[in-house]
Design a protein around this motif. Sequence first.
Motif, PDB file in Angstrom:
ATOM      1  N   ARG A 138       0.519  -0.802   0.035  1.00 17.48           N
ATOM      2  CA  ARG A 138       0.184   0.685   0.386  1.00 17.48           C
ATOM      3  C   ARG A 138       0.478   1.258  -0.455  1.00 17.48           C
ATOM      4  NH1 ARG A 138      -5.034  -0.057   0.578  1.00 17.48           N
ATOM      5  NH2 ARG A 138      -6.319  -2.243   1.388  1.00 17.48           N
ATOM      6  N   ASP A 167     -15.841  -1.038  -4.112  1.00 12.49           N
ATOM      7  CA  ASP A 167     -15.925  -1.601  -2.494  1.00 12.49           C
ATOM      8  C   ASP A 167     -14.434  -3.405  -2.595  1.00 12.49           C
ATOM      9  OD1 ASP A 167     -16.656   0.256  -1.790  1.00 12.49           O
ATOM     10  OD2 ASP A 167     -19.343  -0.750  -1.920  1.00 12.49           O
ATOM     11  N   LEU A 174     -11.040  -2.364  -3.095  1.00 14.50           N
ATOM     12  CA  LEU A 174     -10.403  -2.181  -1.713  1.00 14.50           C
ATOM     13  C   LEU A 174      -9.862  -3.792  -0.814  1.00 14.50           C
ATOM     14  CD1 LEU A 174     -11.691   2.023  -1.063  1.00 14.50           C
ATOM     15  CD2 LEU A 174      -9.486   1.179  -2.379  1.00 14.50           C
ATOM     16  N   ARG A 190      -5.351   0.905  -3.771  1.00 10.15           N
ATOM     17  CA  ARG A 190      -6.093   1.917  -2.786  1.00 10.15           C
ATOM     18  C   ARG A 190      -6.505   3.140  -3.631  1.00 10.15           C
ATOM     19  NH1 ARG A 190      -0.234   3.812  -2.328  1.00 10.15           N
ATOM     20  NH2 ARG A 190      -0.424   2.984  -4.420  1.00 10.15           N
ATOM     21  N   PRO A 191      -7.378   4.059  -2.615  1.00  8.22           N
ATOM     22  CA  PRO A 191      -8.938   4.611  -4.112  1.00  8.22           C
ATOM     23  C   PRO A 191      -7.820   5.568  -4.994  1.00  8.22           C
ATOM     24  CG  PRO A 191      -9.447   4.682  -1.883  1.00  8.22           C
ATOM     25  CD  PRO A 191      -8.080   4.179  -1.467  1.00  8.22           C
ATOM     26  N   SER A 241     -11.230   8.907  -1.888  1.00  7.02           N
ATOM     27  CA  SER A 241     -11.119   8.426  -0.558  1.00  7.02           C
ATOM     28  C   SER A 241     -12.114   8.468   0.604  1.00  7.02           C
ATOM     29  CB  SER A 241      -9.765   8.941  -0.205  1.00  7.02           C
ATOM     30  OG  SER A 241      -8.438   8.090  -0.703  1.00  7.02           O
ATOM     31  N   LYS A 242     -12.811   9.385   0.664  1.00  9.14           N
ATOM     32  CA  LYS A 242     -14.085   9.915   1.395  1.00  9.14           C
ATOM     33  C   LYS A 242     -14.514   9.297   1.052  1.00  9.14           C
ATOM     34  CE  LYS A 242     -16.387  14.083   3.364  1.00  9.14           C
ATOM     35  NZ  LYS A 242     -15.888  15.172   3.236  1.00  9.14           N
ATOM     36  N   LEU A 267     -15.142   6.005  -0.334  1.00 15.99           N
ATOM     37  CA  LEU A 267     -14.952   4.874  -0.049  1.00 15.99           C
ATOM     38  C   LEU A 267     -14.743   4.307   1.417  1.00 15.99           C
ATOM     39  CD1 LEU A 267     -12.642   4.330  -3.618  1.00 15.99           C
ATOM     40  CD2 LEU A 267     -15.875   3.596  -3.297  1.00 15.99           C
ATOM     41  N   TYR A 268     -13.928   5.362   2.105  1.00 14.74           N
ATOM     42  CA  TYR A 268     -13.344   4.859   3.310  1.00 14.74           C
ATOM     43  C   TYR A 268     -14.672   4.990   4.644  1.00 14.74           C
ATOM     44  CZ  TYR A 268      -8.743   3.135   1.492  1.00 14.74           C
ATOM     45  OH  TYR A 268      -8.753   2.626   1.535  1.00 14.74           O
ATOM     46  N   LYS A 269     -15.613   5.410   4.054  1.00 16.94           N
ATOM     47  CA  LYS A 269     -17.246   6.663   4.589  1.00 16.94           C
ATOM     48  C   LYS A 269     -17.627   5.159   5.783  1.00 16.94           C
ATOM     49  CE  LYS A 269     -20.955   6.974   1.748  1.00 16.94           C
ATOM     50  NZ  LYS A 269     -21.564   8.452   1.546  1.00 16.94           N
TER      51      LYS A 269
END
Length: 265
Positions: free
Chosen positions: A10, A105, A108, A113-114, A260-261, A263-265
Amino acid sequence: MAVMTTLAVRNKGLRPAPMVERNYAVHRHGWIMIISGLLESLFYLFSLGVGVGALVKQIELPGGRMVDYAVFVAPAMLANAAMNAAVAETTFNVFGKLKWMKLYDGVLATPMRPRDVAAGEITWALIRGAIYSAAFLVVMAALGLTDTWWAVLAFPGSVLIGLTFSGIGMLATTYFRNWPDFDWMMAFIFVMFLFSGSFAPIENYPSWLQWAVYASPLYHGIELLRAFSLGDLSPMLLVHAAYLAVVGAVCMGFAARRLSKLLYK
């Protein structure tokens, strides 16, 4: 050990290749879609450049040079082809994967990574745009709409346009909530297409509209390709290229953060 290996992967640089390979595997039999996207710009060229050109004959450039109307319009249609390819890939297709297919989803769950996802989708959009641009340039040459070897530089110029609009499209997609939001985007793209110097020099526009056109990335793309196509080189080409590069880089940076925001929320 497995966790350390994953973290090490990563922390590496961008890895767009897996997304590109995935998109190629999905679209390798969808050549009709690629051809249909190219045909739209070619139809514009034949109907407006060649058809209207039969009536307009020639058009005077700001420096006083007279050129055939089809020669004037062709670089704008090339820029439009590059823009459409980039926007289609980074808006409709990315939105479907993000909101409905939930493809990212699963992506990841791998070491990706996004920002790898964003880089992969933008790279694929550039590949599609490069195919459009190369085919369009061949048609332009076959129709005699280029009379200088400088026209070959229109290909990297069109790739730069694709890069810029890939960033714009990706960033816009991260803010879309549903499919009706695309209506506003397509209306904006169409207005920009009409009023970016595609069919007449912007010196013919009202002064207040000229200032709005200067902010259009498509205008700078058209001016760049038109200069290469006509062999009319000047220091302003650096300004046009720099504007496109800056807009594209800023949009891609913000798009990666937004993705990123989401997909990781």
